[in-house]
Design an enzyme around this catalytic site. Structure first.
Site, PDB file in Angstrom:
ATOM      1  N   TYR A  59       0.719  -1.152   0.114  1.00 54.15           N
ATOM      2  CA  TYR A  59       0.293  -0.025  -0.053  1.00 54.15           C
ATOM      3  C   TYR A  59       0.710   1.307   0.039  1.00 54.15           C
ATOM      4  CZ  TYR A  59      -3.488  -3.329   1.606  1.00 54.15           C
ATOM      5  OH  TYR A  59      -4.317  -4.455   1.968  1.00 54.15           O
ATOM      6  N   HIS A 144       0.622 -12.456   1.546  1.00 59.58           N
ATOM      7  CA  HIS A 144      -0.472 -11.462   0.546  1.00 59.58           C
ATOM      8  C   HIS A 144      -0.444 -12.120  -0.861  1.00 59.58           C
ATOM      9  CE1 HIS A 144      -1.311  -6.766  -0.018  1.00 59.58           C
ATOM     10  NE2 HIS A 144      -2.258  -7.779  -0.181  1.00 59.58           N
TER      11      HIS A 144
END
Length: 343
Positions: A59, A144
């Site tokens: 992010y 992830h």
């Protein structure tokens, strides 16, 4: 039990209210947040009762982790949970005037993402995240998006995280993906205790009910539901043409389905966004819902979507009309797993 009462997340003793904050927006998701804007986001979440914060190196090329850490610094560490993710190492590079907007983040492209699901990659990623967050520990670590790296994750990342949990370095671990099939395999083939599923257990996509949720319930694995607005169409009380579903234009059938759900919600005094946040929690395998927000106002609004409990009659009517899965029952009527209160 109210929306602010803590529930168990994983098997490592972590507890938090069942609505968390996903910090992707702190990494300038879609647009850059002003210097007087982003510092207000986490305090708004905290004021709304949120005590679980989810982030990732992905992010904003680490920006979200840095901003989240700075925002949490003045808050009591033992009163909140932080999860971050592994699988994408950040390697410095010359931005050469480029931004990362192709990956949806409005930040300089001064790092590149390198997929690494090895044991060494996991250890390095956690160390880097700790430095960016400025914290002494990370409570929950998620592998992830290992879609094309399933074998590498099973051979490298999961054993490494299991070892770290056994050593007490982290409390819980699992994976975060936008598919349920591989998460289900991780439930059955590893000793992970938390899975985050994005977009597959929502009012409009209940596919996780076919595999992940029953497997998680059988193995005492906590599920965290993310992307419950399906990228936009469920975020407002007026679904219409032009809304997005799974990051693309919603087709007529999806819009009609959302409008039908809204009509039933209105008959019982609820709104579509309230149903979107509360529906995932009706399954006893689901411990929490994670919502984002790019401003204090958005976060406060999202936090308030559990203030009014949706009536059981809403779920009954939606099932009767074939609009939601029949596999879930209101959790306060379902038997609780040992150590987990019924929501």
């Amino acid at each position: 039990m109210t929306a602010n009462d803590p529930v168990r997340i994983g098997r490592g003793g972590l507890t938090a209210p069942p609505v968390g904050y996903g910090a992707a927006s702190l990494g300038n998701l879609y647009r850059a947040l002003a210097d007087d804007e982003w510092p207000e986001v986490v305090p708004a979440a905290w004021g709304g009762g949120i005590r679980y914060f989810d982030v990732a190196p992905h992010y904003g090329l680490g920006l979200a982790e840095r901003r989240l850490g700075e925002s949490l610094r003045a808050l009591p560490r033992d009163e909140y949970i932080v999860s971050t993710k592994v699988g994408r190492l950040l390697v410095p590079q010359d931005a050469a005037g480029r931004t990362d907007i192709d990956n949806l983040f409005a930040v300089p492209a001064d790092h590149r993402r390198v997929r690494d699901y090895s044991r060494d990659g996991v250890l390095r990623s956690i160390e880097d995240s700790l430095n960016r967050l400025g914290l002494d520990r990370i409570d929950l670590v998620l592998v992830h998006d290992p879609d094309e790296y399933e074998r590498e994750a099973l051979d490298g990342a999961f054993p490494a995280l299991s070892e770290l949990r056994d050593q007490g370095v982290i409390r819980s671990f699992g994976a975060g993906m936008n598919q349920s099939a591989m998460l289900t395999r991780f439930v059955t083939e590893t000793d992970a205790d938390v899975m985050m599923v994005a977009g597959r257990w929502t009012l409009l996509d209940q596919s996780a009910a076919d595999d992940l949720l029953p497997a998680a319930l059988a193995r005492d694995v906590s599920v965290i539901a993310a992307a419950v607005f399906n990228s936009g169409i469920l975020a407002t009380d007026a679904p219409r043409r032009g809304d997005t579903f799974d990051y693309g234009p919603a087709d007529r059938a999806v819009i009609d389905r959302a409008q039908a759900i809204r009509e039933i919600a209105h008959r019982h005094g609820s709104t579509l966004p309230e149903l979107a946040v509360q529906y995932p929690l009706t399954h006893p395998a689901v411990a929490a819902v994670v919502r984002g927000g790019a401003s204090a106002a958005q976060v406060a609004r999202n936090s308030a979507l559990t203030d009014r409990t949706v009536a059981d009659e809403v779920w009954v009517e939606l099932r009767e009309h074939g609009l939601i899965s029949r596999s879930a029952v209101p959790a306060r009527h379902a038997p609780a797993r040992e150590g987990q209160p019924v929501r």
